[in-house]
Design a protein around this motif. Structure first.
Motif, mmCIF file in Angstrom:
data_model
loop_
_atom_site.group_PDB
_atom_site.id
_atom_site.type_symbol
_atom_site.label_atom_id
_atom_site.label_comp_id
_atom_site.label_asym_id
_atom_site.label_seq_id
_atom_site.Cartn_x
_atom_site.Cartn_y
_atom_site.Cartn_z
ATOM 1 N N GLU A 266 10.604 -1.579 -0.169
ATOM 2 C CA GLU A 266 9.302 -1.749 0.494
ATOM 3 C C GLU A 266 8.437 -2.710 -0.331
ATOM 4 N N CYS B 79 0.822 -1.219 0.000
ATOM 5 C CA CYS B 79 0.000 0.000 0.000
ATOM 6 C C CYS B 79 0.853 1.265 0.000
ATOM 7 N N GLU B 80 2.155 1.125 0.109
ATOM 8 C CA GLU B 80 3.122 2.235 0.046
ATOM 9 C C GLU B 80 3.001 3.224 1.204
ATOM 10 N N ASP B 81 2.476 2.777 2.322
ATOM 11 C CA ASP B 81 2.389 3.676 3.483
ATOM 12 C C ASP B 81 3.761 4.008 4.066
ATOM 13 N N SER B 82 4.706 3.065 3.966
ATOM 14 C CA SER B 82 6.054 3.385 4.467
ATOM 15 C C SER B 82 6.687 4.469 3.605
ATOM 16 N N SER C 213 6.646 -4.358 7.152
ATOM 17 C CA SER C 213 6.273 -5.751 7.337
ATOM 18 C C SER C 213 6.138 -6.533 6.019
ATOM 19 N N CYS C 214 5.558 -5.925 4.998
ATOM 20 C CA CYS C 214 5.362 -6.655 3.730
ATOM 21 C C CYS C 214 6.703 -7.087 3.141
ATOM 22 N N PRO D 76 1.173 -7.813 5.488
ATOM 23 C CA PRO D 76 -0.065 -8.458 5.045
ATOM 24 C C PRO D 76 -0.223 -8.609 3.526
ATOM 25 N N GLY E 51 7.493 -3.097 11.074
ATOM 26 C CA GLY E 51 6.376 -2.182 11.306
ATOM 27 C C GLY E 51 5.458 -2.086 10.107
ATOM 28 N N CYS E 52 4.240 -1.717 10.375
ATOM 29 C CA CYS E 52 3.225 -1.615 9.322
ATOM 30 C C CYS E 52 2.388 -0.364 9.580
HETATM 31 S S1 SF4 Z 1 3.871 -3.154 5.743
HETATM 32 FE FE1 SF4 Z 1 1.865 -2.289 6.104
HETATM 33 S S2 SF4 Z 1 2.111 -0.147 5.617
HETATM 34 FE FE2 SF4 Z 1 3.831 -1.203 4.714
HETATM 35 S S3 SF4 Z 1 3.184 -1.664 2.646
HETATM 36 FE FE3 SF4 Z 1 2.670 -3.445 3.892
HETATM 37 S S4 SF4 Z 1 0.551 -3.090 4.485
HETATM 38 FE FE4 SF4 Z 1 1.339 -1.158 3.787
#
Ligand code: SF4
Length: 161
Positions: free
Chosen positions: A60, A15-18, A87-88, A94, A137-138
């Motif tokens: 990521e 989801c590219e949140d990092s 985490s990914c 996830p 981390g996520c």
């Molecule tokens: S680890 Fe969490 S925040 Fe980062 S890409 Fe995966 S789902 Fe998104």
């Protein structure tokens, strides 16, 4: 010319949140990092990107198809260090939930895997290439990322150890 840390930021399936966390950290640390970092590759920031002679590649996301695995191997080839981010990338989840689907669900999504040229299994980064560090981390833990950045700035002689 002063030595800078040559970095790259790469995103695979996620989801590219990092990436968003990283951009915020870049804003907060702009005056500290602007003379220390040479951003060689970061499609989120610029159009012209070069995959060559990178000191530290931040990666990521999970690896879901052979094309991405090939790209990741190329990143490994052109980078001295690879850091799995979030985490990914670190453990495949996830993003890799489909690995745990039962047979019935797997059958249901089979046509999607074919249509989008996806591999049977989602892989974490270290399933494909050796890594040097990871930030869990996520999304990724900010303090841990700052610690890793500091570590490599020192290791590559950009700031004093
Ligand atoms: S680890 Fe969490 S925040 Fe980062 S890409 Fe995966 S789902 Fe998104």
């Amino acid at each position: 010319m002063e030595k800078k840390l040559r970095i790259g930021w790469f995103s695979f399936t996620c989801c590219e949140d990092s990436t968003m966390v990283w951009i915020e950290l870049m804003n907060e640390n702009f005056f500290k990092w602007k003379d220390l970092l040479d951003i060689r590759y970061a499609r989120v920031l610029k159009k012209n990107n070069k995959l060559d002679n990178i000191d530290v590649a931040f990666v990521e996301g999970a690896i879901t198809n052979d094309e991405d695995a090939k790209k990741l191997r190329s990143i490994r080839k052109h980078s001295k260090k690879i850091v799995a981010i979030g985490s990914c990338a670190v453990n495949g989840m996830p993003a890799g939930q489909r690995n745990m689907f039962d047979d019935e669900l797997k059958k249901e999504i089979e046509f999607l895997l074919v249509r989008f040229k996806q591999a049977d299994k989602v892989r974490m980064v270290k399933d494909v290439v050796p890594i040097d560090d990871e930030v869990a981390g996520c999304p990724m833990q900010e303090e841990a990322f700052l610690g890793i950045m500091d570590k490599y700035l020192k290791e590559f002689g950009v700031i004093n150890a």
